[in-house]
Design an enzyme around this catalytic site. Structure first.
Site, PDB file in Angstrom:
ATOM      1  N   GLN A   1       1.859   3.101 -10.728  1.00 20.20           N
ATOM      2  CA  GLN A   1       1.828   4.082  -9.505  1.00 20.20           C
ATOM      3  C   GLN A   1       3.546   4.170  -9.321  1.00 20.20           C
ATOM      4  O   GLN A   1       3.930   5.433  -8.445  1.00 20.20           O
ATOM      5  CB  GLN A   1       0.942   3.281  -8.011  1.00 20.20           C
TER       6      GLN A   1
ATOM      7  N   CYS B   1       0.503   6.845  -1.472  1.00 16.91           N
ATOM      8  CA  CYS B   1       0.016   6.469  -3.186  1.00 16.91           C
ATOM      9  C   CYS B   1      -1.732   7.293  -2.947  1.00 16.91           C
ATOM     10  O   CYS B   1      -2.066   7.355  -4.734  1.00 16.91           O
ATOM     11  CB  CYS B   1      -0.257   5.408  -3.650  1.00 16.91           C
TER      12      CYS B   1
ATOM     13  N   ASP C   1      -0.416   2.281   3.151  1.00 13.65           N
ATOM     14  CA  ASP C   1      -1.189   2.401   2.381  1.00 13.65           C
ATOM     15  C   ASP C   1      -2.784   2.398   2.423  1.00 13.65           C
ATOM     16  O   ASP C   1      -2.526   1.804   4.275  1.00 13.65           O
ATOM     17  CB  ASP C   1      -1.170   1.588   1.016  1.00 13.65           C
TER      18      ASP C   1
HETATM   19  N1   CP Z   1      -2.803   5.798  -6.270  1.00 16.54           N
HETATM   20  C1   CP Z   1      -4.323   5.023  -7.278  1.00 16.54           C
HETATM   21  O1   CP Z   1      -4.331   4.687  -7.873  1.00 16.54           O
HETATM   22  O2   CP Z   1      -5.060   6.211  -7.022  1.00 16.54           O
HETATM   23  P1   CP Z   1      -6.712   6.465  -8.325  1.00 16.54           P
HETATM   24  O3   CP Z   1      -6.978   4.602  -7.605  1.00 16.54           O
HETATM   25  O4   CP Z   1      -7.626   7.010  -7.606  1.00 16.54           O
HETATM   26  O5   CP Z   1      -6.419   6.510  -9.308  1.00 16.54           O
END
Ligand code: CP
Length: 314
Positions: free
Chosen positions: A133, A256, A219
């Site tokens: 990420q 994210c 987040d």
């Molecule tokens: N940001 C992220 O890792 O998204 P997912 O949980 O959808 O993979």
């Protein structure tokens, strides 16, 4: 002895190799409509013990666009953790596929799997870190603002695996990372996150933390498995217009995803021109390609590090 190119923690790699992966991610994005078939004949196994949209889809599409294959398994479908040991699983998968991407809560079995695998193991997120990420987030920041070096990134709300990995990345890439959370969540001063105060610091007051920031980050306050958590103390840390006004005029907003609408970020900011959240989601794809290319070098993928020159050959 040759080291298998696992991608478990950013700090396992020298900064110049991380920067080369980022440079290759930029290059691969430029080639998104004519992707080089550098993974032709290669296979990636993916194992998930948690839900995923971005990680699963971006890894799968990354492998396939570059000519490779994927096999996706949930923890319910694989013998790992049930009737088969990590050692045996690592040895067996190493005979079938060229890489393993794993999302699992506990980082310890992931490290154990890497120890017993002769092929690269990639951390698709644990409760401790989310390196893939962060590579995509840094790619996005560089696209919008230029080199990440010297930029000021400010994080608001809960601290978690993603904020931990930004803090880990800060000294490696040379940016400043400020963590602004409710005081009871402040990591102790001797926490490894603060090992170099030139790069990582804690500021309780969110407006002070946002001052002159290039990037505002948050987040969800309720990570997977924390449903029902009391979020009252996080409201002063919401990324909203008042907080954004303290940052640079050119500041961008990243997340994210997935987000809880509209808790950690106001709708106004999430939908504003400063918000790059969907570019960041797209960039998971381009970053995964570059991470895979770095990991799969022993399988014949040729990476001319830092020179944006990717190929396949001896
Ligand atoms: N940001 C992220 O890792 O998204 P997912 O949980 O959808 O993979």
């Amino acid at each position: 002895m040759k080291q298998t190119k696992h991608f478990l923690n950013l700090s396992d790699l020298p900064p110049d190799e991380l920067k080369a992966i980022l440079a290759n991610a930029h290059a691969l994005k430029k080639q998104k409509f004519n992707p080089p078939q550098i993974f032709d004949g290669l296979s990636l196994a993916m194992v998930f013990d948690k839900r995923s949209t971005r990680t699963r889809v971006s890894f799968e599409v990354a492998m396939k666009q570059l000519g490779g294959h994927t096999i996706v398994m949930s923890m319910d479908e694989i013998q790992l953790g049930g009737s088969e040991s990590i050692e045996s699983t690592g040895n067996v998968l190493s005979r079938y596929v060229d890489g393993i991407m794993v999302r699992m809560s506990d980082p310890a079995p992931l490290a154990e799997l890497a120890k017993h695998s002769t092929i690269p193991v990639i951390n698709g997120m644990t409760d401790a870190s989310h390196p893939c990420q962060i590579m995509a987030s840094l790619l996005t920041i560089e696209e919008k603002l230029g080199s990440i070096e010297g930029k000021k990134l400010a994080w608001f709300g809960d601290s978690n695996n993603v904020s931990n990995t930004y803090a880990e990345a800060a000294p490696l890439f040379g940016f400043e990372f400020t963590l602004s959370t409710p005081p009871d969540l402040k990591p102790p001063p001797d926490h490894p996150l603060f090992k170099d105060s030139r790069y990582v610091k804690y500021i309780k007051d969110p407006k002070e933390a946002a001052k002159d920031a290039d990037v505002l980050i948050t987040d969800t306050w309720v990570s997977m498995g924390q449903e029902g958590k009391d979020i009252e103390k996080f409201w002063p840390y919401q990324v909203n217009a008042e907080l954004t006004a303290c940052a640079k005029d050119t500041a961008i907003f990243t997340h994210c995803l997935p987000m809880h609408e509209w808790e950690e970020v106001s709708e106004e900011i999430a939908r504003s021109p400063a918000s790059v959240i969907y570019d960041e989601a797209e960039n998971r794809l381009h970053a995964q390609k570059a991470i895979l290319a770095w990991c799969l070098q022993d399988a014949g993928v040729h990476v001319q590090q830092g020179q944006l020159d990717l190929g396949r050959g001896a």
